[in-house]
Design a protein around this motif. Structure first.
Motif, PDB file in Angstrom:
ATOM      1  N   GLY A 179     -34.010  58.891  57.909  1.00  0.00           N
ATOM      2  CA  GLY A 179     -34.522  59.513  59.120  1.00  0.00           C
ATOM      3  C   GLY A 179     -33.568  60.520  59.732  1.00  0.00           C
ATOM      4  N   LYS A 180     -32.284  60.427  59.380  1.00  0.00           N
ATOM      5  CA  LYS A 180     -31.283  61.354  59.910  1.00  0.00           C
ATOM      6  C   LYS A 180     -31.095  62.593  59.042  1.00  0.00           C
ATOM      7  N   THR A 417     -46.239  62.797  42.065  1.00  0.00           N
ATOM      8  CA  THR A 417     -46.384  61.386  42.433  1.00  0.00           C
ATOM      9  C   THR A 417     -46.073  61.185  43.906  1.00  0.00           C
ATOM     10  N   LEU A 418     -46.924  60.420  44.572  1.00  0.00           N
ATOM     11  CA  LEU A 418     -46.711  59.983  45.951  1.00  0.00           C
ATOM     12  C   LEU A 418     -46.614  58.464  45.945  1.00  0.00           C
ATOM     13  N   ILE A 419     -45.476  57.931  46.405  1.00  0.00           N
ATOM     14  CA  ILE A 419     -45.252  56.491  46.484  1.00  0.00           C
ATOM     15  C   ILE A 419     -45.212  56.081  47.953  1.00  0.00           C
ATOM     16  N   VAL A 420     -45.944  55.013  48.288  1.00  0.00           N
ATOM     17  CA  VAL A 420     -45.992  54.485  49.648  1.00  0.00           C
ATOM     18  C   VAL A 420     -45.231  53.168  49.683  1.00  0.00           C
ATOM     19  N   ALA A 421     -44.292  53.029  50.630  1.00  0.00           N
ATOM     20  CA  ALA A 421     -43.477  51.821  50.749  1.00  0.00           C
ATOM     21  C   ALA A 421     -43.528  51.311  52.183  1.00  0.00           C
ATOM     22  N   GLY A 422     -43.743  50.003  52.348  1.00  0.00           N
ATOM     23  CA  GLY A 422     -43.748  49.380  53.665  1.00  0.00           C
ATOM     24  C   GLY A 422     -42.465  48.615  53.910  1.00  0.00           C
ATOM     25  N   SER A 423     -41.877  48.754  55.073  1.00  0.00           N
ATOM     26  CA  SER A 423     -40.577  48.126  55.337  1.00  0.00           C
ATOM     27  C   SER A 423     -40.649  46.612  55.339  1.00  0.00           C
ATOM     28  N   TYR A 447     -43.048  62.468  46.295  1.00  0.00           N
ATOM     29  CA  TYR A 447     -43.101  62.179  47.723  1.00  0.00           C
ATOM     30  C   TYR A 447     -42.946  60.668  47.912  1.00  0.00           C
ATOM     31  N   LEU A 448     -42.162  60.296  48.930  1.00  0.00           N
ATOM     32  CA  LEU A 448     -42.003  58.891  49.290  1.00  0.00           C
ATOM     33  C   LEU A 448     -42.396  58.744  50.757  1.00  0.00           C
ATOM     34  N   LEU A 449     -43.485  58.031  50.995  1.00  0.00           N
ATOM     35  CA  LEU A 449     -43.941  57.784  52.360  1.00  0.00           C
ATOM     36  C   LEU A 449     -43.426  56.424  52.799  1.00  0.00           C
ATOM     37  N   LEU A 450     -42.523  56.416  53.770  1.00  0.00           N
ATOM     38  CA  LEU A 450     -41.954  55.187  54.314  1.00  0.00           C
ATOM     39  C   LEU A 450     -42.735  54.796  55.558  1.00  0.00           C
ATOM     40  N   VAL A 451     -43.284  53.588  55.563  1.00  0.00           N
ATOM     41  CA  VAL A 451     -44.117  53.125  56.675  1.00  0.00           C
ATOM     42  C   VAL A 451     -43.430  51.924  57.321  1.00  0.00           C
ATOM     43  N   GLN A 452     -42.836  52.158  58.486  1.00  0.00           N
ATOM     44  CA  GLN A 452     -42.137  51.095  59.192  1.00  0.00           C
ATOM     45  C   GLN A 452     -43.127  50.036  59.644  1.00  0.00           C
ATOM     46  N   ASN A 453     -42.756  48.769  59.476  1.00  0.00           N
ATOM     47  CA  ASN A 453     -43.542  47.596  59.883  1.00  0.00           C
ATOM     48  C   ASN A 453     -44.749  47.313  58.986  1.00  0.00           C
ATOM     49  N   ALA A 454     -44.970  48.119  57.967  1.00  0.00           N
ATOM     50  CA  ALA A 454     -46.093  47.868  57.064  1.00  0.00           C
ATOM     51  C   ALA A 454     -45.750  46.759  56.085  1.00  0.00           C
ATOM     52  N   THR A 455     -46.761  45.972  55.700  1.00  0.00           N
ATOM     53  CA  THR A 455     -46.588  44.870  54.769  1.00  0.00           C
ATOM     54  C   THR A 455     -47.258  45.221  53.437  1.00  0.00           C
ATOM     55  N   SER A 513     -47.654  60.390  62.871  1.00  0.00           N
ATOM     56  CA  SER A 513     -46.970  59.107  63.000  1.00  0.00           C
ATOM     57  C   SER A 513     -47.211  58.484  64.374  1.00  0.00           C
ATOM     58  N   GLN A 514     -47.586  57.199  64.375  1.00  0.00           N
ATOM     59  CA  GLN A 514     -47.870  56.494  65.615  1.00  0.00           C
ATOM     60  C   GLN A 514     -47.360  55.056  65.513  1.00  0.00           C
ATOM     61  N   ALA A 515     -47.096  54.456  66.677  1.00  0.00           N
ATOM     62  CA  ALA A 515     -46.816  53.023  66.716  1.00  0.00           C
ATOM     63  C   ALA A 515     -48.128  52.286  66.441  1.00  0.00           C
ATOM     64  N   PRO A 516     -48.069  51.137  65.775  1.00  0.00           N
ATOM     65  CA  PRO A 516     -46.877  50.378  65.372  1.00  0.00           C
ATOM     66  C   PRO A 516     -46.411  50.677  63.946  1.00  0.00           C
ATOM     67  N   LEU A 517     -46.877  51.793  63.362  1.00  0.00           N
ATOM     68  CA  LEU A 517     -46.508  52.123  61.987  1.00  0.00           C
ATOM     69  C   LEU A 517     -45.904  53.526  61.916  1.00  0.00           C
ATOM     70  N   PRO A 518     -44.664  53.703  62.407  1.00  0.00           N
ATOM     71  CA  PRO A 518     -44.018  55.019  62.318  1.00  0.00           C
ATOM     72  C   PRO A 518     -43.819  55.427  60.859  1.00  0.00           C
ATOM     73  N   LEU A 519     -43.850  56.751  60.632  1.00  0.00           N
ATOM     74  CA  LEU A 519     -43.795  57.289  59.282  1.00  0.00           C
ATOM     75  C   LEU A 519     -42.576  58.173  59.053  1.00  0.00           C
ATOM     76  N   GLN A 520     -42.142  58.225  57.808  1.00  0.00           N
ATOM     77  CA  GLN A 520     -41.193  59.230  57.325  1.00  0.00           C
ATOM     78  C   GLN A 520     -41.671  59.672  55.949  1.00  0.00           C
ATOM     79  N   LEU A 521     -41.541  60.959  55.659  1.00  0.00           N
ATOM     80  CA  LEU A 521     -41.891  61.463  54.333  1.00  0.00           C
ATOM     81  C   LEU A 521     -40.656  62.084  53.702  1.00  0.00           C
ATOM     82  N   VAL A 522     -40.308  61.601  52.530  1.00  0.00           N
ATOM     83  CA  VAL A 522     -39.121  62.060  51.805  1.00  0.00           C
ATOM     84  C   VAL A 522     -39.593  62.763  50.540  1.00  0.00           C
TER      85      VAL A 522
END
Length: 538
Positions: A179-180, A417-423, A447-455, A513-522
């Motif tokens: 994120g930084k 390729t787009l990979i989705v990962a939940g924290s 692409y790597l989509l990081l989804v905070q709080n996702a299961t 990106s919205q709560a409760p699932l904030p996003l980052q794309l790498v």
């Protein structure tokens, strides 16, 4: 020189990170462990119980905690009090499955006693604790373990600390580090509204079902969406569900893509669909062939071959879709299927090497995805190359990839390729199963989509009867994300619509990106950068 007290504090905290995953329990009145040549140490279970219930640290426990930070202690207490929504009947059934017994055996290695003694006690403690109608807590299992003195195998315990950190604690560090980082991308117009892509499109379609025989085993069921009123063939998207799931769990994304003019082929894999797996878990059916999931990319090829034949011989199918312009969307083991179909090569020796560690009692596997992968290692190895060259784009959600693709297999992935990962995915932990493999992809757009709080279940429909703690928060939002980004991804790489590239940037993703699932794309991550991100001192 190692600070001994600091080591003990970190060890205790890390051990309960293990317990918070599908991992080990220690109980009775006293927990005892030896460190040579320093001697034997112990801590009373009552001390842990008091700390869990009130936060009070008595003198017995203070020796081990005085060098821990307040936030570490708070996290430790939270883990002790974490509630698992599993009743005793479900726990009993689970431990009577092959997979359940394997997990229990892995957990029992941390106890310094023969497995045939510690494993039944451990299973019994979990089943007893699960009698609580509000769900059982880790501290309940500790108290339910039989005997007055529980002796830990400290060597085994120490060997799990780094793995526990890399599976769970490191996820937060990586998400924070990524994120930084500055992510260069083209400027996004101020009026771009990424969530508008989640609105349904105007295209009409008709559905039809196929049952395709296989050379050996049960037939494959396919749910086909054929667009209506098109003047030329449209791209096709294959949907591959995961273990214990069906295509119906992803009809929401199938309907959405079809509304924008894509043909759809949703597959139910016969050896791993929901009905077969539920019967297996309840002892009503045998578990599928251990290698069945490894062979699933062959089913994708079989489906594409069948659709090719239908398009050539059936007037109702002619000109409906372009069989050489195919995308694939897969979840979990279906994500593995998608990545293998896209060109990643299977590395059987790498899998055998990791599976061999399961037989070493001084180590514990904390990754459930590895246990699934190791179910078939005594069978004949599958083909290493399962690529179908008709696949032109891969979208993999919570995929299982490691160690089956080994250190080199992901380098052979040949298509965008787009990979989705939940924290919060405990079934296919994001660091080993998505983030590390993503860093190994070379020579193609990624692409790597990081989804905070996702299961592991955030993107699956039909989970209404499951506990919220397992499913996670914001499931409708997860569906919206997948509709928007799935459409943009396949529109860019199958429809060749360059305007969609704007939606596949971190700036655009931040707008949706919205709560409760904030996003980052790498879009760029190398193994060296990942090592820096995982550094605990970074």
């Amino acid at each position: 020189m190692i600070n001994f007290k600091r080591f003990l504090g970190i060890a205790l905290t890390s051990s309960f990170l293990v317990l918070a995953s599908p991992r080990a329990i220690k109980g009775a009145e006293t927990i005892t462990f030896s460190i040579m040549p320093l001697g034997q140490f112990d801590i009373s279970v009552q001390s842990l119980t008091t700390f869990a219930e009130t936060g009070t640290i008595d003198p017995d426990f203070k020796f081990y905690t005085q060098h821990l930070k307040p936030e570490e202690l708070e996290k430790f207490r939270g883990l002790l009090n974490h509630s698992f929504k599993l009743n005793s009947i479900e726990a009993f059934r689970f431990f009577n499955t092959t997979f359940g017994k394997e997990i229990a055996q892995q957990l029992s290695y941390i106890i310094a006693a023969p497995t045939n003694e510690s494993q039944p006690f451990l299973e019994g403690a979990i089943i007893t604790a699960a009698q609580n109608p509000d769900g059982f807590k880790i501290i309940d299992v500790i108290n339910a373990y039989g005997g007055s003195d529980l002796v830990l195998n400290l060597d085994t315990f120490k060997n799990t600390i780094d793995q526990a950190d890399s599976l769970y604690q490191a996820t937060d560090r990586i998400f924070t580090w990524l994120g930084k980082q500055d992510s260069p991308s083209p400027p996004v117009p101020p009026n771009l509204k990424p969530l508008a892509l989640a609105e349904p499109g105007p295209q009409q379609w008709k559905t039809t079902n196929l049952t395709i025989p296989r050379p050996d085993g049960q037939p494959v069921k396919v749910f086909v969406y054929l667009p209506q009123g098109n003047t030329k063939p449209v791209p096709l998207v294959v949907i591959a569900p995961g273990l214990n799931s069906n295509f119906q769990a992803f009809t929401y994304i199938a309907d959405h893509l079809a509304s924008y003019g894509f043909a759809i082929a949703g597959i139910d894999f016969p050896e791993s669909d929901a009905a077969r797996m539920q019967d297996s878990l309840q002892g009503l059916d045998a578990f599928p062939n251990p290698n069945a999931w490894l062979e699933q990319p062959k089913d994708v090829t079989l489906v594409l071959d069948t659709l090719t034949q239908k398009a050539a011989t059936d007037p109702a199918w002619q000109g409906k879709f372009d069989i050489n312009n195919v995308g694939i969307l897969g979840h979990s083991l279906g994500g593995y299927t998608a990545i293998a179909s896209g060109g990643a090569s299977l590395e059987w020796p790498a899998l055998l090497q990791e599976c061999e560690k399961l037989n070493q009692p001084n180590q514990i596997n904390l990754n459930p995805a590895l246990l699934w992968q190791c179910q078939g290692v005594d069978s004949a190895p599958p083909l290493s190359d399962l690529q179908d060259k008709r696949i032109k784009a891969v979208l993999a959600i919570n995929p299982v990839t490691n160690p089956i693709f080994g250190p080199d297999g992901m380098k052979n992935l040949a298509v965008p390729t787009l990979i989705v990962a939940g924290s919060d995915d405990i079934f296919a932990p994001p660091v080993p199963e998505q983030i590390i493999p993503f860093s190994l992809i070379e020579d193609t757009d990624k692409y790597l989509l990081l989804v905070q709080n996702a299961t592991h279940l955030s993107f699956i429909a039909g989970t209404e009867n499951l506990p919220e703690k397992i499913v996670g928060p914001g499931q409708d939002l997860a569906y919206t994300y997948l509709k928007s980004l799935g459409l943009a991804f396949f529109d860019l790489y199958l429809q060749q619509n360059s305007d969609s590239a704007l939606y596949l940037t971190d700036e655009a993703v931040q707008r949706m990106s919205q709560a409760p699932l904030p996003l980052q794309l790498v879009q760029s991550l190398t193994p060296a950068q990942l090592e820096q991100a995982m550094d605990i001192n970074n």
